[in-house]
Design an enzyme around this catalytic site. Sequence first.
Site, PDB file in Angstrom:
ATOM      1  N   TYR A  83       0.359  -1.339   0.061  1.00 40.27           N
ATOM      2  CA  TYR A  83       0.045  -0.293  -0.150  1.00 40.27           C
ATOM      3  C   TYR A  83       1.018   1.190   0.020  1.00 40.27           C
ATOM      4  CZ  TYR A  83      -3.016   3.500   2.185  1.00 40.27           C
ATOM      5  OH  TYR A  83      -3.844   4.959   2.399  1.00 40.27           O
ATOM      6  N   ALA A 155       8.621  -0.864   4.150  1.00 34.84           N
ATOM      7  CA  ALA A 155       9.201  -1.663   3.180  1.00 34.84           C
ATOM      8  C   ALA A 155      10.370  -1.782   2.231  1.00 34.84           C
ATOM      9  CB  ALA A 155       7.427  -1.475   2.469  1.00 34.84           C
ATOM     10  N   LEU A 156      10.472  -2.053   1.324  1.00 35.01           N
ATOM     11  CA  LEU A 156      11.059  -2.194  -0.349  1.00 35.01           C
ATOM     12  C   LEU A 156      11.057  -3.440  -0.829  1.00 35.01           C
ATOM     13  CD1 LEU A 156      13.310  -2.660   2.767  1.00 35.01           C
ATOM     14  CD2 LEU A 156      15.087  -2.987   1.361  1.00 35.01           C
ATOM     15  N   GLY A 157      10.924  -2.945  -2.495  1.00 34.29           N
ATOM     16  CA  GLY A 157      10.550  -3.250  -3.193  1.00 34.29           C
ATOM     17  C   GLY A 157      11.423  -2.834  -4.439  1.00 34.29           C
ATOM     18  N   VAL A 169      12.163   2.570  -1.426  1.00 32.70           N
ATOM     19  CA  VAL A 169      12.151   2.405  -0.084  1.00 32.70           C
ATOM     20  C   VAL A 169      10.398   2.777   0.549  1.00 32.70           C
ATOM     21  CG1 VAL A 169      14.346   1.297   0.189  1.00 32.70           C
ATOM     22  CG2 VAL A 169      13.170   3.765   1.268  1.00 32.70           C
ATOM     23  N   SER A 170       9.742   2.656   0.856  1.00 23.94           N
ATOM     24  CA  SER A 170       9.077   3.458   1.396  1.00 23.94           C
ATOM     25  C   SER A 170       9.348   3.272   2.895  1.00 23.94           C
ATOM     26  CB  SER A 170       7.521   2.860   1.129  1.00 23.94           C
ATOM     27  OG  SER A 170       7.184   1.264   1.867  1.00 23.94           O
ATOM     28  N   CYS A 186       3.049  -7.625   1.773  1.00 22.93           N
ATOM     29  CA  CYS A 186       4.029  -8.056   1.300  1.00 22.93           C
ATOM     30  C   CYS A 186       3.679  -9.751   1.687  1.00 22.93           C
ATOM     31  CB  CYS A 186       5.428  -7.956   2.778  1.00 22.93           C
ATOM     32  SG  CYS A 186       6.007  -6.002   1.689  1.00 22.93           S
TER      33      CYS A 186
END
Length: 227
Positions: A83, A155-157, A169-170, A186
């Site tokens: 999100y 979070a990382l993606g 990242v967020s 995730c």
Amino acid sequence: MTRNDICEEILWKKSDGLTPYPDALDFMATRSRQIHDGTADPVVWLVEHPPVFTAGTSAKQQDLYNPHHYPTYEAGRGGQWTYHGPGQRLAYVLLNLSQPNGTIPPRDLRAFVKGLETWIIETLSRLGVTAFTREGRIGVWSFDPLTGEEAKIAALGIRVSRWVSWHGVSINLDPALDDFDGIVPCGIREFGVTSLRRFNPALSMEELDRALAASWPAHFGSIPREE
């Protein structure tokens, strides 16, 4: 790494307001090609988005509930459902991974992901928050001050195209945490999410941005230069 080892600058781009997610995808796709071709410099881009759910390459449809019917997008990055929304800082990291970046050796994806994680952890430490990673779990975690339980705070993606990274990242400053109930974040069902505001209600996005910039050079070997 000492300051004498840092000899380069990196463009530090910040967008005010809420950036539509498709615009971010278009920018990153174009910029990553330009970085590969040598016609544009690497950049770290700080943005916020309107409420959206984005699907990574491992996302499962059954992990999307979306009771508010927010837009959904195929992100093309690794990972599962995430999100994004107001109050969450996105830092999109577009680097040429064919060359060394500070402590990150060339073409070492594992080291790059580790670098992103340690960058987040140091950033949060500067803000008085102890954070950590856990084996087998994606993201950065902390103990929620309201529940005392472990919860995801960042979070990382990432996606890598021709050895140029995009996405990133967020970090949850103060998003609507209830919106995360629209997905299994995730793919992890056992733990919730938390935000920096639960640790410090007075913390601002500007303070978070300053901490991100101050923590960057030790890990990636370049000094942020604001656009």
